[in-house]
Each structure stands twice: as structure tokens, then as C-alpha cells.
Design a protein around this motif. Structure first.
Motif, PDB file in Angstrom:
ATOM      1  N   ALA A   1       0.736  -1.318  -0.001  1.00 53.94           N
ATOM      2  CA  ALA A   1      -0.030  -0.045   0.109  1.00 53.94           C
ATOM      3  C   ALA A   1       0.828   1.326   0.096  1.00 53.94           C
ATOM      4  O   ALA A   1       0.421   2.040  -0.456  1.00 53.94           O
ATOM      5  CB  ALA A   1      -0.843  -0.096   1.130  1.00 53.94           C
ATOM      6  N   VAL A   2       1.988   1.323   0.754  1.00 52.49           N
ATOM      7  CA  VAL A   2       2.739   2.507   0.659  1.00 52.49           C
ATOM      8  C   VAL A   2       3.197   2.810  -0.592  1.00 52.49           C
ATOM      9  O   VAL A   2       3.479   3.689  -1.184  1.00 52.49           O
ATOM     10  CB  VAL A   2       4.029   2.291   1.704  1.00 52.49           C
ATOM     11  CG1 VAL A   2       4.983   3.541   1.524  1.00 52.49           C
ATOM     12  CG2 VAL A   2       3.358   2.170   2.963  1.00 52.49           C
ATOM     13  N   ALA A   3       3.586   1.447  -1.511  1.00 54.66           N
ATOM     14  CA  ALA A   3       4.291   1.580  -2.764  1.00 54.66           C
ATOM     15  C   ALA A   3       3.032   2.407  -3.665  1.00 54.66           C
ATOM     16  O   ALA A   3       3.277   3.203  -4.635  1.00 54.66           O
ATOM     17  CB  ALA A   3       4.626   0.286  -3.442  1.00 54.66           C
ATOM     18  N   VAL A   4       1.757   1.958  -3.363  1.00 55.25           N
ATOM     19  CA  VAL A   4       0.835   2.578  -4.430  1.00 55.25           C
ATOM     20  C   VAL A   4       0.557   3.977  -4.020  1.00 55.25           C
ATOM     21  O   VAL A   4       0.422   4.827  -4.890  1.00 55.25           O
ATOM     22  CB  VAL A   4      -0.686   1.598  -4.130  1.00 55.25           C
ATOM     23  CG1 VAL A   4      -1.792   2.457  -4.924  1.00 55.25           C
ATOM     24  CG2 VAL A   4      -0.567   0.147  -4.569  1.00 55.25           C
ATOM     25  N   ALA A   5       0.598   4.318  -2.632  1.00 56.73           N
ATOM     26  CA  ALA A   5       0.493   5.648  -2.476  1.00 56.73           C
ATOM     27  C   ALA A   5       1.641   6.520  -3.021  1.00 56.73           C
ATOM     28  O   ALA A   5       1.509   7.572  -3.503  1.00 56.73           O
ATOM     29  CB  ALA A   5       0.749   5.947  -0.816  1.00 56.73           C
ATOM     30  N   ALA A   6       2.769   6.107  -3.138  1.00 53.05           N
ATOM     31  CA  ALA A   6       3.960   6.825  -3.617  1.00 53.05           C
ATOM     32  C   ALA A   6       3.937   6.847  -5.075  1.00 53.05           C
ATOM     33  O   ALA A   6       4.109   7.879  -5.662  1.00 53.05           O
ATOM     34  CB  ALA A   6       5.178   5.979  -3.086  1.00 53.05           C
TER      35      ALA A   6
ATOM     36  N   ALA B   1      -0.003   0.369   6.989  1.00 55.24           N
ATOM     37  CA  ALA B   1       1.173  -0.584   7.214  1.00 55.24           C
ATOM     38  C   ALA B   1       1.309  -1.117   8.561  1.00 55.24           C
ATOM     39  O   ALA B   1       0.798  -0.486   9.519  1.00 55.24           O
ATOM     40  CB  ALA B   1       2.330   0.366   7.049  1.00 55.24           C
ATOM     41  N   THR B   2       1.368  -2.377   8.480  1.00 49.83           N
ATOM     42  CA  THR B   2       1.240  -3.041  10.038  1.00 49.83           C
ATOM     43  C   THR B   2       2.459  -3.139  10.744  1.00 49.83           C
ATOM     44  O   THR B   2       3.630  -2.824  10.360  1.00 49.83           O
ATOM     45  CB  THR B   2       0.677  -4.677   9.667  1.00 49.83           C
ATOM     46  OG1 THR B   2       1.875  -5.040   8.745  1.00 49.83           O
ATOM     47  CG2 THR B   2      -0.458  -4.792   8.973  1.00 49.83           C
TER      48      THR B   2
ATOM     49  N   GLY C   1      -0.494  10.252   5.356  1.00 44.42           N
ATOM     50  CA  GLY C   1      -0.846   9.879   6.577  1.00 44.42           C
ATOM     51  C   GLY C   1      -0.680   8.369   6.739  1.00 44.42           C
ATOM     52  O   GLY C   1       0.094   7.620   5.733  1.00 44.42           O
ATOM     53  N   TRP C   2      -0.642   7.506   7.847  1.00 49.56           N
ATOM     54  CA  TRP C   2      -0.400   6.360   8.053  1.00 49.56           C
ATOM     55  C   TRP C   2      -1.314   5.561   8.880  1.00 49.56           C
ATOM     56  O   TRP C   2      -1.579   6.061   9.915  1.00 49.56           O
ATOM     57  CB  TRP C   2       0.934   5.873   8.862  1.00 49.56           C
ATOM     58  CG  TRP C   2       1.208   4.903   9.179  1.00 49.56           C
ATOM     59  CD1 TRP C   2       1.108   3.552   8.560  1.00 49.56           C
ATOM     60  CD2 TRP C   2       1.953   4.596  10.570  1.00 49.56           C
ATOM     61  NE1 TRP C   2       1.612   2.365   9.367  1.00 49.56           N
ATOM     62  CE2 TRP C   2       1.927   2.968  10.501  1.00 49.56           C
ATOM     63  CE3 TRP C   2       2.433   5.184  11.693  1.00 49.56           C
ATOM     64  CZ2 TRP C   2       2.639   2.423  11.639  1.00 49.56           C
ATOM     65  CZ3 TRP C   2       3.204   4.551  12.594  1.00 49.56           C
ATOM     66  CH2 TRP C   2       3.114   3.224  12.761  1.00 49.56           C
ATOM     67  N   GLU C   3      -2.108   4.626   8.262  1.00 55.21           N
ATOM     68  CA  GLU C   3      -2.893   3.712   9.119  1.00 55.21           C
ATOM     69  C   GLU C   3      -2.186   2.719   9.727  1.00 55.21           C
ATOM     70  O   GLU C   3      -1.818   1.608   9.015  1.00 55.21           O
ATOM     71  CB  GLU C   3      -3.902   3.531   8.561  1.00 55.21           C
ATOM     72  CG  GLU C   3      -5.051   2.581   9.325  1.00 55.21           C
ATOM     73  CD  GLU C   3      -6.420   2.349   8.737  1.00 55.21           C
ATOM     74  OE1 GLU C   3      -7.012   2.977   7.907  1.00 55.21           O
ATOM     75  OE2 GLU C   3      -7.139   1.310   9.237  1.00 55.21           O
TER      76      GLU C   3
END
Lengths: 377, 434
Positions: free
Chosen positions: A74-79, A94-95, A120-122
Motif C-alpha cells: 500500500a505504501v508503494a501504491v500511495a507513492a 502498514a502493519t 498519513g499512516w494507518e
């Protein structure tokens, strides 16, 4: 009264388990950058607060064929989305259970750089033995331990964001010094699960601290949410449940020494919009049929017209049941387009929702000031 | 009959956190803002480079017990920058250095498969492994790895990652000394099958690891003859691992200084070397070898009379080269022979650029290295962020194209296409992993 918050979760082919079989879904495009860019741009056109990009290390549902799995980091998709959007907040999950807080900290800080302050970060946990088996380092743990560890991880991540003071890079040619090392701080965290020395390798991100999102469904999640969350997500099947939850979490935030008005409580809502209520319900029924069973999410659900959903949003918001919603369209991308073209214009007409972003960063969108580093003298 | 010209492969290294990067120049921009990365990557793509390269370091360097403050400090997260760069480039390969010691194969395989999808087949992984307890203090698992286990862990990491990338329907089971894992990998096979694997490291074990596993080797630049010897050595090792000589690209890192004439270029190179080795940096270099506080010494004066402290390690977070006593002896001899001050000595021994000259001279030298099998191309390391590659792309690339040894357009879309590497098929991947 606060500002109404609206976010959208963009996971899979839609939130409904039968979505991937629907003719309007694009399960084969879930791994394409263009698919995610289109979704984020639609959300941005609707001036939503942020897109939530879910993620997990869990195996995909057994019912999903490989051709419909398509889940990326997901961080990759956001970037990947960040440089081709300009206003929408980007909140990947991100867990913390099987990952390194040091890596999480610099990844989200860097997302903040590449998005010019929209990160942001969930923070979420990995509960299952199946996830643990993907790493082979430890077994599944009770929720109490997982959330205690998540709390430590958020503490470390946010300390690392602060570990460079804003003006640490000095480029002082006379003394040959690039950085003032007195403005770089070890964080020296030692806890039950890990220790991290610091400082970060990444300078302080544009927002100082990107927004922290914590979902509270389980009791053990209350502690890190009250202590750290800028945004609390929750499930609530009805207005009363939501109102009671919001009052309790605000009290918990206050008890943790923080300002409850600086914490937004967002309720998940699964939606299917249509030209008429019947039309929307028909599509939902069709999704149920495709999914093999009637599906009812834990949280609230709405199948109806945009103005009907606007009524619900307005009522919950004015009754103090929620600061806003994270909308989970039953079917993507159509369900998000319906939000942008249906719900949001109605809310704008009623003066309930913004027409443009108030600033450049996600903190600006949330009306939150940029915090000073805890280490700054 | 002459053999056809070898095609040169070029890559762009984002200026790093050592004294090669000149931050004091008025033209030196941000080392951290995304715009700097965009500028350099787009310049490399304009120059039809194979890939853009990011290094990694997971703990800030320390010198005499404090954070080293004379060089660039700080950098963003490798994978996050590369995913963002995928949005503003279309063909350029995106290579990231990521450590295997402080990451687990499931997450690594997922991250690189994600980058490969999101860039439509342009991902590369420069795999490094450390046993460094100093860096380990930033991680939950600490510096637990024995030095001897480094390549074992690296080899098992890549084998495991390949099992995940190749897993039929995502199902995998791996039992090994480093990893005992099983489950379902959720990312569908990515455009390149496997991201390009790069290996950096010149030791015997490093070379063997590269010959066994890597698609490209990032080595150190040396003389033409040393390059040819390295090339021949790697070819022999490839054969021992039953791989063809065309399955590995050898790409030394190289610095460069250009000028209108060779004389101009040499003048500029001298200025740059003095920027790279300022008075304080000269003393810090000396302290690193001597293992002593030498801050009282004049950088424009002679070497200190005292001998190095053989046991002292005063620099941490940086690779150490050679035995300090032997290095100090060489330094002293060079200083006496050439009558050099401390700073001039450090410049003499650490600051030499790989290619210095007019565009025509540099193009000819680069071509000679490649055509004579000293390497297959270079990973160029500019000394300035973000514009340090502009001049090379504007002046040297056209000359290489005129020589017929560099592409005039991208002919493929993936990094494997650019490097002339085959896309691994499922069966081959499974056989190699078993």
C-alpha cells in the motif's frame, strides 16, 4: 462545529466480497498503476480528505482466483499516485507486527516528501497465524500484545520523525559542516518488543508528523488510538452506537492528555449508490448473488440515492455521531465515481462540504497545525 | 572480421552521503526534496540510460563518537522514492539498494514485485547484506548476523524471493537455515517475472554470489587491465555456475568531469577535488586511518609523526578498507615522495575522478573500456545534485551514439529489455530455487 470529513477506501475490486465478479469491476487491473491513479484523481476531484489504501500480510480470501487477487504494497501504491495528484491525502495501511518501525518511519516520511505533505499512516496489526507463517519469526499473539506493540511502534515512528530538527541541515561552508549534529537526536527507545537507537536517516518530513490513523474495533486498540491517533476509524451499525463510541473515545483522548477536538472520529460506511433506491438495492442484491451469499458489513451500510446518503451523513454529523465517514464503495471504480458525481455535489449544495482544498498538506485539510519537534530546544 | 560493437549500458547513481557529493557549491540543491530526484531521473531518461540507482544506509555515520557532519547526511526511503519516480518516467529502470539483514523475504519479495508492477517492468534490486551491529541498533532483530552468515542469508533471501515470485497460484513453502516460512504470496507475477538483481561487492564470496545469482554487478572502477581481469574472472565463475557469459552485466561505478577541452576539464577536476576534500574532511580521513584525534594538526601541514593506533575504530557506519598500518605506511611514503600536505595527500589518494576530459575524450575512454571487455558500461556518480548529469547527457551521450555503441532510442519497455536480459520463465525459476 468541526468540518465534515469524507474519505474513501480503495481496496480490491470494491468492498463487497462479490464485487470482483461484477461486470463493472476491473479485478485484472488491480496491479496497474493507472487504475490506482484514476481512483485517486476521482477522489481528488471530489475534494475528499484522503484515500485509505488498505493492506495486509494475510493470504487473500480463498474464494478469490489468482487473477482477481492483485494486492500490492500500500505504501508503494500511495507513492506511485503521489506525483500525479496534488490535493488528496494518501493514507496507506502498514502493519506493525512483523515489520521494522525504523523502515515504517522513513517510508511514511518519504511518502510525505514525494506528496509534498499529504501523507498519513494507518497503523494496523497482524492477528493471524497465517500472517506469522509468512515471516516465520514468531507465532500469532493475543490482541493485547499486538496493540501494545503497535503503540510502541507508533511511538518509535513518531519519535524518528522528530529526530531531525527542522533546521538541522545548515550547509556551513566556513566550518565545513553540512549538518548541525546537535539538532539530530537519538531516540533511544527500549520496550518489551524492540529497541531502536535512532536518529532516523530521513530528515523531518514536510508535515513534521504525517497523520496517524488507528482503527478501533477491539478493546486493546483504544490505548494507542487515545494516545497517538489524529484520525480514529471505527465500525458502527447505527447512529446511537457511533455517538456513544465517539463520546467515549473523545474522553479517552482527553484522559491521555490530548485535545479531543484535534482528533477526527470517522465511521466506516459501505455504500452502493443508484438513480433510485430500488436501483441501488438491485445492484447490491446482484453483488450478493455474485458473492454467493447476502453480505452485511459489520459497520453501517447504505444502498440508495446520493441525496439519501447525504441525509444520513448530515444527520450523523449533526447528531455528533461522527466527524465524518470513510466510505467503502461496494463496487469500484463505479462506486467512487458515484460519490464524486452524486454525493459530493449534494453535500456542497447544502454547504456541508468543501469546494476546494484549504491548503496544500493533509494537516491543512484537517485544520491541524504543523507540530514542532519534541526534541527542539 | 571485426566483431560488432558492444552496446554500452549506462546508469545514474543519485549523489550519495559521502564526500564525493559536493554540497558547498552554489549549484548544489536539496539531497532530500523529491524534485531533485525527478530532475536527475528525467535527465537519465533523456539520455536513454538503462536505470537510475539509489544506495542505502540505515544508520547515520559516526566519527569519533559523534554523527559525521562534514558530508551530506540523510536520505529518503529507497523504495518509496522509486515508486514515486515510476510516475514521472516511462522507460528508465529503477534500482534500489535494500538490505537483506534487516528485512524478511516475504516483505521484500512483495515490495519489489509491487515496484515492478507499478513501474510496468522497470524494477531492480541491489541486494546488500550486513552483519553490522552498529546499524543493527536501529532494528528489532539487532546485529545478530555472524559475518560468515552474510552471503548465506543473502543467497537464501534471493532463493526464497524467487520461490515467492514463481509460486504457482501464490502457494509456497520454504524450509531453510535462515527462513522457515509457508503460505500464499498475494502479488501476481510481475512484468519482468523477477526484478533485475544487482550485486555489489568485490570479495571472493561477493563475486561468487554475483556469478550465481545476479543479473548485474556493481563493482569499483579501476584500470582497464584490472577491469579486463575482473571481467574474465566473472566469466569463469559464470561458467562454473552453468550460466552464460551474456547473463551478467558488469557495471563499475564511475565519476567524471567534463570541460570544453581536456585542459579545462583537468582544471575543473582539481577545483572539484578541493571541494570534495575540504580542510576538515582531510583531517577526518586521516583520523579514520590513524584511529586518533588529529584535530590539532594543520591540514596544510605535514603528516603527524605519531603512528596509527592499530586497534582504534573511530568511524562507524562506513566500509573500512585495508589494514590501517599498511595504509598509513603507503600514505607516508607518498607524502614524502611528492612533498604533499595532509590535504593534498588526501586529494591525491582518494579524490581521483574516473573520467576527466572533453566530451570527445570521455566518450572515447568509456567506449574503449566497454569494447575491450573491461566492463559492459558504467554506473555514473555525479558530484552535484540535481544537475550533475545534465552536461554528460547533453554532450557525451550524442558522441557515444555517433560511435554506434549507444542506443538512439529505447527499443523495449522493461529494464530487462534495456539490459538485454531474458525474462525468467516459471520452470527455470523453480529449478534454480530447488
Amino acid at each position: 462545529m468541526s468540518t465534515l470529513r469524507l474519505a474513501v477506501e480503495i481496496g480490491g475490486a470494491g468492498h463487497h466480497p462479490g464485487a470482483w465478479r461484477h461486470d463493472d469491476a476491473h479485478p485484472g487491473r488491480l496491479v496497474d498503476a493507472g487504475y490506482h491513479v484514476e481512483l485517486a484523481r476521482t477522489a481528488e476531484r471530489a475534494t475528499l480528505d484522503f484515500v485509505a489504501i488498505p493492506d495486509t500480510f494475510a493470504p487473500p480470501p480463498a474464494a478469490l482466483p489468482p487473477s482477481a487477487r492483485g494486492r500490492l504494497d500500500a505504501v508503494a501504491v500511495a507513492a506511485r499516485v503521489a506525483p500525479v495528484t496534488s490535493g488528496i491525502g494518501l493514507v496507506p495501511t502498514a502493519t506493525t507486527t512483523h515489520t521494522e518501525p525504523f523502515h515504517l518511519s522513513k517510508a511514511i516520511a518519504t511518502l510525505d516528501y514525494v506528496s509534498h505533505g499529504r501523507a498519513g499512516w494507518e497503523a494496523d496489526v497482524s492477528r493471524t497465524e497465517a500472517e506469522a507463517r509468512h515471516f516465520g519469526r514468531k507465532h500469532a499473539a493475543p490482541a493485547e500484545d499486538l496493540y501494545a506493540e503497535a503503540g510502541d511502534a507508533i511511538e518509535v515512528v513518531t519519535r524518528l520523525w522528530d529526530s531531525w530538527e527542522d533546521d538541522a541541515v545548515i550547509r556551513d561552508v566556513a566550518t565545513g559542516r553540512y549538518v548541525d549534529r546537535d539538532r539530530l537526536h537519538p531516540i533511544d527507545f527500549t520496550g518489551a518488543f524492540f529497541s531502536v537507537r535512532g536518529p532516523s536517516i530521513t530528515p523531518r518530513p514536510p508535515q513534521g508528523r504525517p497523520l496517524v490513523v488507528v482503527r478501533v474495533d477491539d478493546d486493546p486498540a483504544w490505548v494507542p488510538a487515545a494516545r497517538y491517533a489524529d484520525v480514529v476509524r471505527t465500525s458502527a451499525p447505527d447512529l446511537e452506537t457511533a455517538r456513544s463510541f465517539r463520546a467515549r473515545i473523545r474522553a479517552a483522548v482527553e484522559a491521555a492528555g490530548r485535545d479531543p477536538d484535534a482528533v477526527a472520529v470517522l465511521v466506516d460506511i459501505a455504500t452502493q449508490l443508484g438513480r433510485s433506491a430500488d436501483d441501488a438495492q438491485r445492484t447490491w442484491n446482484e453483488l450478493d448473488r455474485l458473492g454467493g451469499r447476502p453480505w452485511r458489513p459489520e459497520s453501517s451500510r447504505f444502498a440508495g440515492t446520493p441525496s439519501g446518503l447525504a441525509d444520513l451523513v448530515e444527520e450523523w454529523f449533526h447528531e455528533g455521531a461522527a466527524d465524518g465517514f470513510v466510505v467503502r464503495p461496494a463496487l469500484l471504480p463505479a462506486g467512487l465515481t458515484a460519490l464524486a458525481d452524486g454525493l459530493v455535489p449534494v453535500l456542497r449544495e447544502r454547504d456541508l462540504f468543501r469546494h476546494a482544498y484549504p491548503g496544500r498538506t493533509l494537516r491543512d485539510t484537517f485544520g491541524l497545525a504543523r507540530p514542532a519537534s519534541r526534541y527542539a530546544a | 572480421m571485426e566483431r560488432p560493437l558492444k552496446q554500452i549500458h549506462l546508469a545514474a547513481h543519485f549523489p550519495g552521503v559521502n564526500n564525493t557529493t559536493v554540497w558547498s557549491d552554489p549549484a548544489a540543491g536539496s539531497q532530500i526534496e523529491f524534485d531533485s530526484f525527478v530532475h536527475l531521473a528525467r535527465t537519465a531518461e533523456r539520455g536513454l540510460f538503462d536505470f537510475f540507482f539509489l544506495a542505502e544506509g540505515l544508520r547515520l555515520r559516526e566519527h569519533r563518537g559523534r554523527i559525521h557532519d562534514l558530508d551530506v547526511v540523510g536520505r529518503p526511503d529507497t523504495l518509496t522514492v522509486l515508486n514515486a519516480l515510476a510516475a514521472v518516467t516511462t522507460h528508465l529502470g529503477l534500482a534500489g539498494t535494500v538490505n537483506t539483514t534487516f528485512n524478511e523475504p516475504y516483505e521484500l519479495a512483495r515490495q519489489f514485485a509491487s515496484l515492478d508492477h507499478l513501474s510496468a517492468g522497470r524494477a531492480a534490486w541491489n541486494m546488500v547484506t550486513s552483519s553490522d551491529a552498529f546499524t543493527g541498533e536501529n532494528f528489532r532483530r539487532g546485529g545478530y548476523l555472524d559475518h560468515a552468515d552474510r552471503y548465506g542469508r543473502a543467497a537464501e533471501t534471493i532463493a526464497t524471493a524467487r520461490e515467492l515470485w514463481d509460486a504457482p497460484n501464490g502457494r509456497f513453502t520454504h524450509h531453510g537455515p535462515q527462513f522457515d516460512i509457508a503460505g500464499v504470496f498475494d502479488v501476481p507475477r510481475s512484468p519482468q517475472g523477477h526484478p533485475v538483481l544487482i550485486q555489489a561487492g568485490d570479495s571472493d564470496a561477493g563475486r561468487d554470489f554475483g556469478a550465481a545469482h545476479a543479473d548485474a554487478i556493481f563493482t569499483i572502477h579501476s584500470t582497464l587491465e584490472a577491469g579486463q581481469a575482473f571481467h574474465a574472472d566473472m566469466r569463469a565463475r559464470l561458467l562454473r555456475h552453468r550460466r552464460g557469459a551474456d547473463e551478467l552485466r558488469i557495471l563499475p561505478g564511475a565519476t567524471f568531469v567534463l570541460g570544453d577541452t581536456d585542459a579545462d576539464a583537468h582544471e575543473r577536476a582539481d577545483v572539484i577535488r578541493h571541494q570534495q576534500v575540504g580542510p576538515q574532511t582531510a583531517i577526518a580521513f586521516l583520523e579514520q586511518i590513524w584511529g586518533r584525534d588529529l584535530s590539532a594538526h594543520d591540514p596544510d601541514g605535514p603528516l603527524p609523526d605519531v603512528d596509527p593506533d592499530p586497534d582504534a575504530v573511530i568511524t562507524r557506519g562506513r566500509v573500512r578498507h585495508g589494514d590501517p598500518a599498511a595504509v598509513a605506511k603507503l600514505w607516508r611514503e607518498t607524502a614524502e615522495a611528492k612533498k604533499l600536505s595532509i590535504r593534498e595527500l588526501v586529494i591525491e589518494l582518494t579524490g581521483r575522478q574516473s573520467f576527466v576530459g572533453s566530451p570527445a575524450t570521455v566518450a572515447a575512454q568509456i567506449d574503449e573500456y566497454v569494447q575491450s571487455d573491461a566492463c559492459d558500461g558504467f554506473i555514473l556518480v555525479p558530484h552535484l545534485t540535481p544537475a550533475g548529469l545534465d552536461e554528460f547527457v547533453d554532450t557525451v551521450v550524442p558522441l557515444l551514439q555517433e560511435r554506434g555503441s549507444f542506443r538512439t532510442s529505447y527499443t523495449g519497455t522493461t529494464l530487462r529489455d534495456h539490459l538485454g536480459l531474458r525474462r525468467p520463465d516459471h520452470a527455470a525459476g523453480r529449478a534454480a530455487a530447488s
